[in-house]
Design a protein around this motif. Structure first.
Motif, PDB file in Angstrom:
ATOM      1  N   TYR A  35      19.214 -41.355  -2.302  1.00  0.00           N
ATOM      2  CA  TYR A  35      17.891 -41.923  -2.088  1.00  0.00           C
ATOM      3  C   TYR A  35      17.554 -42.828  -3.266  1.00  0.00           C
ATOM      4  O   TYR A  35      17.982 -42.601  -4.390  1.00  0.00           O
ATOM      5  CB  TYR A  35      16.813 -40.833  -2.026  1.00  0.00           C
ATOM      6  CG  TYR A  35      16.813 -39.961  -0.803  1.00  0.00           C
ATOM      7  CD1 TYR A  35      17.660 -38.862  -0.708  1.00  0.00           C
ATOM      8  CD2 TYR A  35      15.935 -40.199   0.245  1.00  0.00           C
ATOM      9  CE1 TYR A  35      17.642 -38.042   0.406  1.00  0.00           C
ATOM     10  CE2 TYR A  35      15.905 -39.373   1.360  1.00  0.00           C
ATOM     11  CZ  TYR A  35      16.770 -38.301   1.431  1.00  0.00           C
ATOM     12  OH  TYR A  35      16.740 -37.487   2.537  1.00  0.00           O
ATOM     13  N   GLN A  37      14.073 -44.358  -5.254  1.00  0.00           N
ATOM     14  CA  GLN A  37      12.627 -44.185  -5.358  1.00  0.00           C
ATOM     15  C   GLN A  37      12.061 -45.149  -6.393  1.00  0.00           C
ATOM     16  O   GLN A  37      12.330 -45.018  -7.589  1.00  0.00           O
ATOM     17  CB  GLN A  37      12.267 -42.748  -5.723  1.00  0.00           C
ATOM     18  CG  GLN A  37      10.773 -42.484  -5.716  1.00  0.00           C
ATOM     19  CD  GLN A  37      10.439 -41.016  -5.924  1.00  0.00           C
ATOM     20  OE1 GLN A  37      11.197 -40.277  -6.513  1.00  0.00           O
ATOM     21  NE2 GLN A  37       9.272 -40.608  -5.420  1.00  0.00           N
ATOM     22  N   LYS A  41       6.166 -44.635  -5.383  1.00  0.00           N
ATOM     23  CA  LYS A  41       6.497 -44.720  -3.964  1.00  0.00           C
ATOM     24  C   LYS A  41       7.315 -43.505  -3.563  1.00  0.00           C
ATOM     25  O   LYS A  41       7.920 -42.855  -4.407  1.00  0.00           O
ATOM     26  CB  LYS A  41       7.301 -46.000  -3.690  1.00  0.00           C
ATOM     27  CG  LYS A  41       6.488 -47.273  -3.815  1.00  0.00           C
ATOM     28  CD  LYS A  41       5.443 -47.321  -2.723  1.00  0.00           C
ATOM     29  CE  LYS A  41       4.729 -48.653  -2.689  1.00  0.00           C
ATOM     30  NZ  LYS A  41       3.688 -48.674  -1.644  1.00  0.00           N
ATOM     31  N   PRO A  42       7.367 -43.190  -2.269  1.00  0.00           N
ATOM     32  CA  PRO A  42       8.204 -42.055  -1.844  1.00  0.00           C
ATOM     33  C   PRO A  42       9.684 -42.417  -1.860  1.00  0.00           C
ATOM     34  O   PRO A  42      10.038 -43.602  -1.854  1.00  0.00           O
ATOM     35  CB  PRO A  42       7.726 -41.800  -0.406  1.00  0.00           C
ATOM     36  CG  PRO A  42       7.169 -43.096   0.054  1.00  0.00           C
ATOM     37  CD  PRO A  42       6.601 -43.762  -1.158  1.00  0.00           C
ATOM     38  N   PRO A  43      10.549 -41.420  -1.878  1.00  0.00           N
ATOM     39  CA  PRO A  43      11.996 -41.700  -1.807  1.00  0.00           C
ATOM     40  C   PRO A  43      12.363 -42.368  -0.487  1.00  0.00           C
ATOM     41  O   PRO A  43      11.788 -42.062   0.556  1.00  0.00           O
ATOM     42  CB  PRO A  43      12.630 -40.309  -1.913  1.00  0.00           C
ATOM     43  CG  PRO A  43      11.586 -39.434  -2.514  1.00  0.00           C
ATOM     44  CD  PRO A  43      10.275 -39.980  -2.045  1.00  0.00           C
ATOM     45  N   GLU A  44      13.348 -43.260  -0.567  1.00  0.00           N
ATOM     46  CA  GLU A  44      13.867 -43.934   0.624  1.00  0.00           C
ATOM     47  C   GLU A  44      15.357 -43.646   0.751  1.00  0.00           C
ATOM     48  O   GLU A  44      16.107 -43.809  -0.210  1.00  0.00           O
ATOM     49  CB  GLU A  44      13.660 -45.445   0.516  1.00  0.00           C
ATOM     50  CG  GLU A  44      12.221 -45.886   0.538  1.00  0.00           C
ATOM     51  CD  GLU A  44      12.073 -47.392   0.411  1.00  0.00           C
ATOM     52  OE1 GLU A  44      10.982 -47.911   0.677  1.00  0.00           O
ATOM     53  OE2 GLU A  44      13.071 -48.054   0.034  1.00  0.00           O
TER      54      GLU A  44
ATOM     55  N   GLN B  38       7.089 -33.029  -5.118  1.00  0.00           N
ATOM     56  CA  GLN B  38       7.775 -33.704  -6.208  1.00  0.00           C
ATOM     57  C   GLN B  38       6.872 -33.668  -7.427  1.00  0.00           C
ATOM     58  O   GLN B  38       5.824 -34.329  -7.446  1.00  0.00           O
ATOM     59  CB  GLN B  38       8.142 -35.140  -5.842  1.00  0.00           C
ATOM     60  CG  GLN B  38       9.027 -35.812  -6.873  1.00  0.00           C
ATOM     61  CD  GLN B  38       9.555 -37.157  -6.410  1.00  0.00           C
ATOM     62  OE1 GLN B  38       8.998 -37.793  -5.522  1.00  0.00           O
ATOM     63  NE2 GLN B  38      10.647 -37.604  -7.016  1.00  0.00           N
TER      64      GLN B  38
END
Lengths: 114, 111
Positions: A35, A37, A41-44, B38
Motif C-alpha cells: 500500500y 499512503q 490520506k488513507p492507504p491505497e 491507525q
C-alpha cells in the motif's frame, strides 16, 4: 509470531537512484500486499501477491516493481521515482487473499524522493 | 465494494465508551463490515469484523443494525492510546482481496 517487519524505516533517494523496500513475515500467510499512503490520506492498494504470484496491480507506474521471492518475503523495487512518490509504503499480509482474513500491517517505510 | 460514510472527527473522555458510527447504506448480502485503526505514524491495525450479528473481542464491540445499513464500533473504556484514525471498510471477501480505505474518523481521547 504475528509481526510484519519492514526495512528500512526511512529512506531518502534521488530521482536517479535505484532502491528496494523489504517486507518479511513468518506467519505462514499466503497473501501479501503493498500500500501507499500520502500524508493525511488513507492507504491505497498498489499490489497483491497470492501464493507468491502477482494477482492485482492497481495500475501502478512501472517505476515501482514488486517481487515475491518466497512466501516470507516481499520486495518493492524503486527506480526513477518522482518527488510526488514520497509517501509511507506499507506492507500487509493475510492468511489468504480470498476469505474474511484480517490483514496484518507492518510499520511502513517512509520514503522521501529528492 | 460498498462505500462507507464516517464522521471526520470525534472526541471522547478517557475512561468513557467511544462509539464510532459508520453508514454503509448500499451494503450487499455478501459484504462484511471491517474496522481498522491507525495510530499516528504506524501501520493500520485490525480491530474487528462482522457480517450480521454483533461481535465482541478483547479490543472492541461491533454493533450492526438489523438492516445492515449502518454499524457502530464501541471501545468500552477508551484510553489515551486509543487516539487514532478509525476506518470502517465494507468488503466482500469472496470477490477479491481489496481493502478500500475511506477517510476514516479521527478519534481523540482526552484526559
Amino acid at each position: 509470531d504475528t509481526e510484519v517487519t519492514q526495512t528500512p524505516k526511512h529512506l531518502v533517494m534521488g530521482m536517479t537512484n535505484k532502491k528496494s523496500l523489504k517486507c518479511e513475515q513468518h506467519m505462514g500467510h499466503r497473501a501479501m500486499y503493498w500500500y501507499k499512503q500520502k500524508a493525511k490520506k488513507p492507504p491505497e492498494l498498489m499490489f497483491v501477491y497470492s501464493y507468491e504470484k502477482l494477482s492485482i496491480n492497481e495500475s501502478v507506474p512501472s517505476r515501482f516493481s514488486p517481487e515475491c521471492p518466497n512466501s516470507s518475503l516481499l520486495n518493492l523495487h524503486l527506480h526513477a521515482l518522482q518527488p510526488e512518490d514520497s509517501a509511507l509504503y506499507l506492507c500487509a499480509t493475510a492468511g489468504q487473499s480470498i476469505g474474511s482474513y484480517e490483514q496484518y500491517f507492518g510499520p511502513g517505510t517512509r520514503l522521501t524522493v529528492t | 465494494d460498498a462505500k462507507t460514510t464516517q464522521p471526520t472527527s470525534m472526541d471522547c473522555a478517557e475512561g468513557r465508551a467511544a462509539n464510532l458510527p459508520c453508514n454503509h447504506s448500499t451494503i450487499s448480502g455478501n459484504e462484511y463490515v471491517y474496522w481498522y485503526r491507525q495510530i499516528h505514524s504506524q501501520g493500520p491495525q485490525y480491530i474487528i469484523h462482522g457480517l450480521k450479528n454483533n461481535e465482541t473481542n478483547e479490543m472492541a464491540s461491533l454493533i450492526i443494525t438489523e438492516d445492515r445499513k449502518s454499524s457502530t464500533l464501541i471501545l468500552p473504556h477508551a484510553t489515551l492510546r486509543d487516539t487514532a484514525v478509525y476506518y470502517c471498510i465494507v468488503r466482500d471477501p469472496t470477490s477479491g482481496s481489496r481493502l478500500t480505505f475511506g477517510e476514516g474518523t479521527q478519534l481523540t481521547v482526552n484526559p
